[in-house]
Design an enzyme around this catalytic site. Structure first.
Site, PDB file in Angstrom:
ATOM      1  N   SER A  74       0.776  -1.100   0.004  1.00  0.00           N
ATOM      2  CA  SER A  74      -0.131   0.041   0.152  1.00  0.00           C
ATOM      3  C   SER A  74       0.833   1.254   0.023  1.00  0.00           C
ATOM      4  O   SER A  74       2.022   1.180   0.492  1.00  0.00           O
ATOM      5  CB  SER A  74      -0.887  -0.060   1.288  1.00  0.00           C
ATOM      6  OG  SER A  74      -1.338   1.228   1.484  1.00  0.00           O
ATOM      7  N   TYR A  85      -0.037   0.123  10.458  1.00  0.00           N
ATOM      8  CA  TYR A  85      -0.514  -0.653   9.125  1.00  0.00           C
ATOM      9  C   TYR A  85       0.736  -0.351   8.250  1.00  0.00           C
ATOM     10  O   TYR A  85       1.156  -0.994   7.399  1.00  0.00           O
ATOM     11  CB  TYR A  85      -1.729   0.316   8.674  1.00  0.00           C
ATOM     12  CG  TYR A  85      -2.324  -0.189   7.368  1.00  0.00           C
ATOM     13  CD1 TYR A  85      -2.743  -1.698   7.094  1.00  0.00           C
ATOM     14  CD2 TYR A  85      -2.352   0.525   6.275  1.00  0.00           C
ATOM     15  CE1 TYR A  85      -3.081  -1.918   5.698  1.00  0.00           C
ATOM     16  CE2 TYR A  85      -2.954   0.014   4.989  1.00  0.00           C
ATOM     17  CZ  TYR A  85      -3.037  -1.108   4.998  1.00  0.00           C
ATOM     18  OH  TYR A  85      -3.392  -1.495   3.502  1.00  0.00           O
TER      19      TYR A  85
END
Length: 311
Positions: free
Chosen positions: A161, A187
């Protein structure tokens, strides 16, 4: 690894998974897609199945997985779409999945994940995002290495990501034992780990003919954001509305990395919008961070991950 010439393609931000797979023949190829029952996972699986691959959806909820498999068969005509239970936060579940796999594997799509979750830990004390997004897939890939090695040019797709730009892997406190927990930072750390995994897997397993690449799928509204409030999503959308994609567009880069002949023998690279990404610029939201491609960090993470799984 190949030369450092960047991989470029005719595809772009709005290309779909079906655009990318058109003309690719995956008959007699076998693929696993983790998290294949929803979001970009199901669209990745659908595209691979449409090209003739045998596809196994590795999912936490087998009932949802079977619904997705039936839907994929209905839309592609490929009845070789299977479902197998897999919980990436449970090392026993991963070991069972690996033990039950039989025969060669050509494509492993490490797609499943959790995003910006509140602090929780596995029974081993591992922070849940790192444990699921990285360690779970690490254990799965290393367990399936013999199958990938027998798959004649096995490929690993590591879905990362742009959030990797939020944090390197903080080796001094990976599990947030000492520092204050911040969901997006955690994350980001796990997504950097996904990139570093691909770098080191490609180096270590080159003699097996295995390549691994990572990617940014794009901003897509899926179940991945179940821990993200609507207010936060609105803020993210307002910041860059044009960057959001449909799930079919979001799966395109995964499918490119999984199946494009352009990536034969190519490993250790990071892609976005169906192109190899440029280096990230300070304050930017695109590109790949230097620390995510750092071979020394990749080697260190591999050793740390191996030690954690043995502990």
């Amino acid at each position: 690894m190949t030369t450092n010439n960047p991989i470029t393609t005719s595809f772009a931000h709005t290309s779909t998974a079906m655009d990318v797979i058109r003309g690719v023949d995956l008959v007699r190829r076998r693929a696993i897609v983790t998290g294949g029952s929803s979001g970009i996972g199901v669209e990745t699986a659908r595209a691979l199945a449409s090209a003739g691959a045998e596809v196994t959806l590795a999912v936490r909820n087998p009932d949802a997985g079977q619904q997705a498999a039936d839907d994929i068969t209905g839309t592609t005509g490929n009845d070789r779409v299977m479902v197998a239970p897999l919980d990436l936060a449970d090392q026993g579940s991963i070991a069972d999945f690996v033990a039950n796999w039989d025969g060669p594997l050509h494509i492993l799509v490490n797609n499943a994940g959790i995003m910006a979750a509140p602090l929780s830990r596995t029974p081993q004390g591992w922070e849940m995002q790192f444990a699921t997004n990285h360690l779970g897939h690490f254990a799965l890939a290393t367990g399936l290495r013999p199958a990938l090695a027998s798959g004649d040019g096995g490929r690993i797709v590591s879905v990362s990501s742009a959030a990797h730009l939020r944090s390197p892997v903080v080796f001094d406190d990976i599990q947030y034992d000492k520092r204050e927990y911040e969901p997006w930072q955690a994350y980001g750390q796990s997504k950097t780990a996904n990139v570093l995994f691909a770098v080191e897997a490609s180096r270590l397993w080159a003699d097996d003919g295995i390549t691994a690449n990572s990617l940014m799928p794009g901003a897509i509204r899926t179940n991945l954001q179940r821990y993200v409030s609507e207010e936060e999503l609105d803020r993210l959308r307002a910041g860059n509305a044009a960057a959001w994609k449909t799930v079919e567009q979001g799966a395109a880069t995964s499918v490119l990395v999984a199946a494009s002949p352009l990536l034969d023998g190519v490993g250790g690279r990071y892609f976005e919008d169906c192109q190899e990404a440029a280096p990230a610029q300070p304050g930017g939201r695109t590109g790949v961070a230097d620390y995510a491609l750092d071979p020394e960090a990749a080697e260190r993470l591999w050793k740390v991950s191996t030690a954690l799984l043995k502990s």
